[in-house]
Design a protein around this motif. Structure first.
Motif, PDB file in Angstrom:
ATOM      1  N   ARG A  28     -16.426  24.033  45.151  1.00  0.00           N
ATOM      2  CA  ARG A  28     -15.708  24.725  46.234  1.00  0.00           C
ATOM      3  C   ARG A  28     -15.369  23.745  47.349  1.00  0.00           C
ATOM      4  NH1 ARG A  28     -19.601  28.742  46.191  1.00  0.00           N
ATOM      5  NH2 ARG A  28     -20.240  28.184  48.313  1.00  0.00           N
ATOM      6  N   SER A  29     -16.331  22.892  47.686  1.00  0.00           N
ATOM      7  CA  SER A  29     -16.088  21.924  48.762  1.00  0.00           C
ATOM      8  C   SER A  29     -15.012  20.929  48.352  1.00  0.00           C
ATOM      9  CB  SER A  29     -17.384  21.202  49.138  1.00  0.00           C
ATOM     10  OG  SER A  29     -17.840  20.351  48.103  1.00  0.00           O
ATOM     11  N   LEU A  30     -15.015  20.525  47.080  1.00  0.00           N
ATOM     12  CA  LEU A  30     -13.981  19.601  46.605  1.00  0.00           C
ATOM     13  C   LEU A  30     -12.615  20.279  46.568  1.00  0.00           C
ATOM     14  CD1 LEU A  30     -15.827  17.734  43.698  1.00  0.00           C
ATOM     15  CD2 LEU A  30     -15.296  16.874  45.994  1.00  0.00           C
ATOM     16  N   GLU A  31     -12.581  21.541  46.189  1.00  0.00           N
ATOM     17  CA  GLU A  31     -11.306  22.274  46.172  1.00  0.00           C
ATOM     18  C   GLU A  31     -10.691  22.310  47.563  1.00  0.00           C
ATOM     19  OE1 GLU A  31      -9.542  26.483  44.434  1.00  0.00           O
ATOM     20  OE2 GLU A  31     -11.623  26.419  45.145  1.00  0.00           O
ATOM     21  N   ALA A  32     -11.533  22.559  48.566  1.00  0.00           N
ATOM     22  CA  ALA A  32     -11.033  22.593  49.940  1.00  0.00           C
ATOM     23  C   ALA A  32     -10.515  21.225  50.371  1.00  0.00           C
ATOM     24  CB  ALA A  32     -12.139  23.063  50.885  1.00  0.00           C
ATOM     25  N   GLU A  33     -11.237  20.170  50.026  1.00  0.00           N
ATOM     26  CA  GLU A  33     -10.812  18.813  50.391  1.00  0.00           C
ATOM     27  C   GLU A  33      -9.541  18.411  49.645  1.00  0.00           C
ATOM     28  OE1 GLU A  33     -14.042  16.111  49.756  1.00  0.00           O
ATOM     29  OE2 GLU A  33     -15.443  17.338  50.923  1.00  0.00           O
ATOM     30  N   PHE A  34      -9.541  18.658  48.337  1.00  0.00           N
ATOM     31  CA  PHE A  34      -8.387  18.255  47.520  1.00  0.00           C
ATOM     32  C   PHE A  34      -7.106  18.961  47.949  1.00  0.00           C
ATOM     33  CE2 PHE A  34     -10.978  16.975  43.460  1.00  0.00           C
ATOM     34  CZ  PHE A  34     -11.503  15.907  44.167  1.00  0.00           C
ATOM     35  N   SER A  35      -7.238  20.211  48.359  1.00  0.00           N
ATOM     36  CA  SER A  35      -6.036  20.955  48.754  1.00  0.00           C
ATOM     37  C   SER A  35      -5.400  20.333  49.994  1.00  0.00           C
ATOM     38  CB  SER A  35      -6.377  22.423  49.018  1.00  0.00           C
ATOM     39  OG  SER A  35      -7.264  22.548  50.122  1.00  0.00           O
ATOM     40  N   GLN A  36      -6.196  19.589  50.768  1.00  0.00           N
ATOM     41  CA  GLN A  36      -5.671  18.909  51.950  1.00  0.00           C
ATOM     42  C   GLN A  36      -5.192  17.492  51.626  1.00  0.00           C
ATOM     43  OE1 GLN A  36      -5.330  20.388  55.038  1.00  0.00           O
ATOM     44  NE2 GLN A  36      -5.977  22.253  53.938  1.00  0.00           N
ATOM     45  N   THR A  37      -5.979  16.750  50.828  1.00  0.00           N
ATOM     46  CA  THR A  37      -5.673  15.334  50.585  1.00  0.00           C
ATOM     47  C   THR A  37      -4.757  15.113  49.392  1.00  0.00           C
ATOM     48  OG1 THR A  37      -7.679  15.101  49.219  1.00  0.00           O
ATOM     49  CG2 THR A  37      -7.885  14.645  51.588  1.00  0.00           C
ATOM     50  N   ARG A  38      -4.705  16.069  48.453  1.00  0.00           N
ATOM     51  CA  ARG A  38      -3.819  16.020  47.274  1.00  0.00           C
ATOM     52  C   ARG A  38      -3.927  14.688  46.516  1.00  0.00           C
ATOM     53  NH1 ARG A  38      -1.619  20.824  45.840  1.00  0.00           N
ATOM     54  NH2 ARG A  38       0.399  19.884  45.266  1.00  0.00           N
ATOM     55  N   PRO A  39      -5.140  14.302  46.058  1.00  0.00           N
ATOM     56  CA  PRO A  39      -5.317  13.008  45.389  1.00  0.00           C
ATOM     57  C   PRO A  39      -4.635  12.916  44.031  1.00  0.00           C
ATOM     58  CG  PRO A  39      -7.314  14.320  45.217  1.00  0.00           C
ATOM     59  CD  PRO A  39      -6.410  15.047  46.156  1.00  0.00           C
ATOM     60  N   PHE A  40      -4.262  14.055  43.445  1.00  0.00           N
ATOM     61  CA  PHE A  40      -3.655  14.044  42.113  1.00  0.00           C
ATOM     62  C   PHE A  40      -2.171  14.414  42.139  1.00  0.00           C
ATOM     63  CE2 PHE A  40      -8.184  15.198  41.548  1.00  0.00           C
ATOM     64  CZ  PHE A  40      -8.595  14.068  40.862  1.00  0.00           C
ATOM     65  N   GLU A  41      -1.547  14.246  43.289  1.00  0.00           N
ATOM     66  CA  GLU A  41      -0.119  14.538  43.404  1.00  0.00           C
ATOM     67  C   GLU A  41       0.662  13.714  42.377  1.00  0.00           C
ATOM     68  OE1 GLU A  41       2.174  17.122  44.711  1.00  0.00           O
ATOM     69  OE2 GLU A  41       0.836  16.698  46.403  1.00  0.00           O
ATOM     70  N   ASN A  42       1.516  14.399  41.605  1.00  0.00           N
ATOM     71  CA  ASN A  42       2.361  13.760  40.570  1.00  0.00           C
ATOM     72  C   ASN A  42       1.554  13.154  39.418  1.00  0.00           C
ATOM     73  OD1 ASN A  42       4.760  14.318  42.070  1.00  0.00           O
ATOM     74  ND2 ASN A  42       4.310  12.547  43.380  1.00  0.00           N
ATOM     75  N   ILE A  43       0.330  13.595  39.257  1.00  0.00           N
ATOM     76  CA  ILE A  43      -0.521  13.131  38.163  1.00  0.00           C
ATOM     77  C   ILE A  43      -0.643  14.236  37.118  1.00  0.00           C
ATOM     78  CG2 ILE A  43      -2.868  12.442  37.503  1.00  0.00           C
ATOM     79  CD1 ILE A  43      -1.406  10.261  38.980  1.00  0.00           C
ATOM     80  N   LYS A  44      -0.394  13.860  35.863  1.00  0.00           N
ATOM     81  CA  LYS A  44      -0.571  14.801  34.755  1.00  0.00           C
ATOM     82  C   LYS A  44      -1.966  14.612  34.155  1.00  0.00           C
ATOM     83  CE  LYS A  44       4.333  14.782  33.427  1.00  0.00           C
ATOM     84  NZ  LYS A  44       5.280  14.493  32.305  1.00  0.00           N
ATOM     85  N   VAL A  45      -2.703  15.706  34.057  1.00  0.00           N
ATOM     86  CA  VAL A  45      -4.066  15.658  33.529  1.00  0.00           C
ATOM     87  C   VAL A  45      -4.140  16.460  32.236  1.00  0.00           C
ATOM     88  CG1 VAL A  45      -6.490  16.235  33.921  1.00  0.00           C
ATOM     89  CG2 VAL A  45      -5.089  15.382  35.816  1.00  0.00           C
ATOM     90  N   ALA A  46      -4.546  15.797  31.155  1.00  0.00           N
ATOM     91  CA  ALA A  46      -4.824  16.488  29.889  1.00  0.00           C
ATOM     92  C   ALA A  46      -6.321  16.693  29.793  1.00  0.00           C
ATOM     93  CB  ALA A  46      -4.322  15.659  28.711  1.00  0.00           C
ATOM     94  N   LEU A  47      -6.741  17.919  29.561  1.00  0.00           N
ATOM     95  CA  LEU A  47      -8.167  18.244  29.563  1.00  0.00           C
ATOM     96  C   LEU A  47      -8.552  18.988  28.296  1.00  0.00           C
ATOM     97  CD1 LEU A  47     -10.338  19.485  32.472  1.00  0.00           C
ATOM     98  CD2 LEU A  47     -10.231  20.884  30.395  1.00  0.00           C
TER      99      LEU A  47
END
Length: 414
Positions: A28-47
């Motif tokens: 949850r804490s990472l979701e809140a941070e990531f939504s602000q910093t967007r570290p994966f912008e334009n990154i495609k992730v295969a999972l």
């Protein structure tokens, strides 16, 4: 375009994911941070990870950070169709359904990889393997990846020895916040969740045979003992065998243990750990289960050849009648019993493991093109960050070194 079983199941899956979210404070804490910093912008992730609610929440956390998510399962019997539907309803691309055939499973992996991913998050190595074979033309698009399991790391090490691995892979399974807690406490609890809900039999007073005494085996043996069972450990490593003895367990070869066991759990990462010679000496009513990644640890094909009669006893229990009118039972087709016959590890445990995954993926993006090694340890700062957050959410505190203590520890006079 996603390929799932039934979009109409989405509401049920969304409720599962919401429950997980409530019990995963680090994510949850990472979701809140990531939504602000967007570290994966334009990154495609295969999972490719067992597609249930905890995995789904990891996917949503990465998506909150800007990632384009392409998702599939890592085992035909661990995908939950309502969770897959919930992810599609949330706008993510998913290719998976419960009970897929081997051919469908491979098609789902292809459907994910054809999107030319930049980051691969794998569980067992199937994504990485197919990326290097069928999608080699897109390898230059891959920044790197993360591997969740012991089995996957074994495959990666083999590729690295042959100089075949073309991009860096973070060995998530080797992080302290992964194997110490996920492999030990998570596997220990979830294995018996799966066994108990499937068999509805008591463990107390029974003999449980645990094949393999790595971190997963330690957890299974510890939980079996806690449930009142007597425990036998089988091993090929003399050091681990001594450790099992000193932990209070019997140690012997599988063929000897096979004569005594009521429940069997394999957690080795190897094949034919329980095989024909072992089936021949098992007691009537012996129950066989596997908690290793692939369904090869119990030689189910060999058991089928030996069987005089095969009959499904109840959901996820197949019975095999052998000579002497003995019945032995295999749970969940010999696949991961904690996921194929249960809900997998507890949410709080996966909170730490998936936080390692998310932060390791972020590390790869931040260091794109800079990493020279192909097999990468989880950075210590990532491990420590997850541990500090977990301790804080547990409401616990620890001591901090004083300047004098730091000077003492750094002193050459020690």
């Amino acid at each position: 375009m996603s390929s799932i079983r039934d979009i109409g199941l989405a509401q049920s899956g969304a409720h599962k994911i919401e429950w997980v979210k409530r019990n995963c404070p680090i994510l949850r804490s990472l979701e809140a941070e990531f939504s602000q910093t967007r570290p994966f912008e334009n990154i495609k992730v295969a999972l490719s990870i067992h597609l249930e609610a905890k995995t789904a929440y990891l996917c949503k956390v990465l998506a909150a950070g800007g990632a384009e998510m392409y998702i599939t399962g890592s085992n035909p019997l661990s995908t939950q169709d309502d969770v897959a539907a919930a992810l599609v309803a949330a706008g993510l691309e998913v290719h998976a359904w419960y009970g897929c055939t081997p051919g469908e499973y491979e098609t789902h992996i292809r459907s994910v990889l054809k999107n030319e991913p930049n980051i691969i998050i794998d569980d067992g190595g199937d994504l990485v393997n197919m990326m290097h074979t069928e999608f080699a033309d897109s390898l230059d698009k891959v920044i790197g990846g993360c591997e969740e399991t012991t089995t996957g790391i074994i495959r990666l090490m083999a590729m690295a020895r042959r100089d075949e691995l073309r991009f860096p892979m973070v060995l998530v399974n080797d992080a302290d916040c992964k194997h110490l807690f996920d492999n030990r406490y998570g596997t220990g609890q979830s294995v018996f969740d799966g066994i108990n809900r499937t068999t509805n039999l008591i463990v107390a007073g029974k003999m449980v045979v645990v094949a393999g005494y790595g971190w997963c085996g330690k957890g299974v043996a510890m939980r079996a003992k806690g449930l009142g069972a007597r425990v036998i450990v089988t091993e090929i490593d003399p050091i681990k065998a001594i450790e099992a003895v000193m932990d209070g367990f019997e140690v012997m070869p599988m063929n000897e243990a096979a004569k005594l066991g009521d429940f069997f759990v394999t957690v080795t990462g190897c094949n034919k750990v329980i095989a024909a010679d072992d089936f021949k000496v098992m007691k009537n009513g012996a129950i066989l289960s596997n908690a290793g990644h692939f369904n090869v640890e119990i030689d189910v094909e060999g058991l089928e050849e030996m069987a005089l009669e095969i009959e499904e006893q109840r959901k996820n229990i197949m019975g095999y009648r052998l000579e002497g009118d003995r019945w032995v039972y295999v749970l969940a087709e010999g696949r991961l019993v904690n996921l194929a016959a249960g809900d997998g590890h507890p949410a709080e445990i996966m909170d730490m493991s998936f936080a390692i995954q998310a932060l390791s993926a972020k590390y790869l993006v931040e260091n794109a093109g800079k990493l020279k090694e192909k097999l990468i340890k989880v950075p210590k700062e990532v491990d420590m960050e997850v541990a500090k957050r977990e301790l804080n959410f547990m409401g616990k505190a620890i001591d901090i070194l004083t300047p004098e203590q730091k000077e003492y520890l750094d002193s050459s006079s020690l």
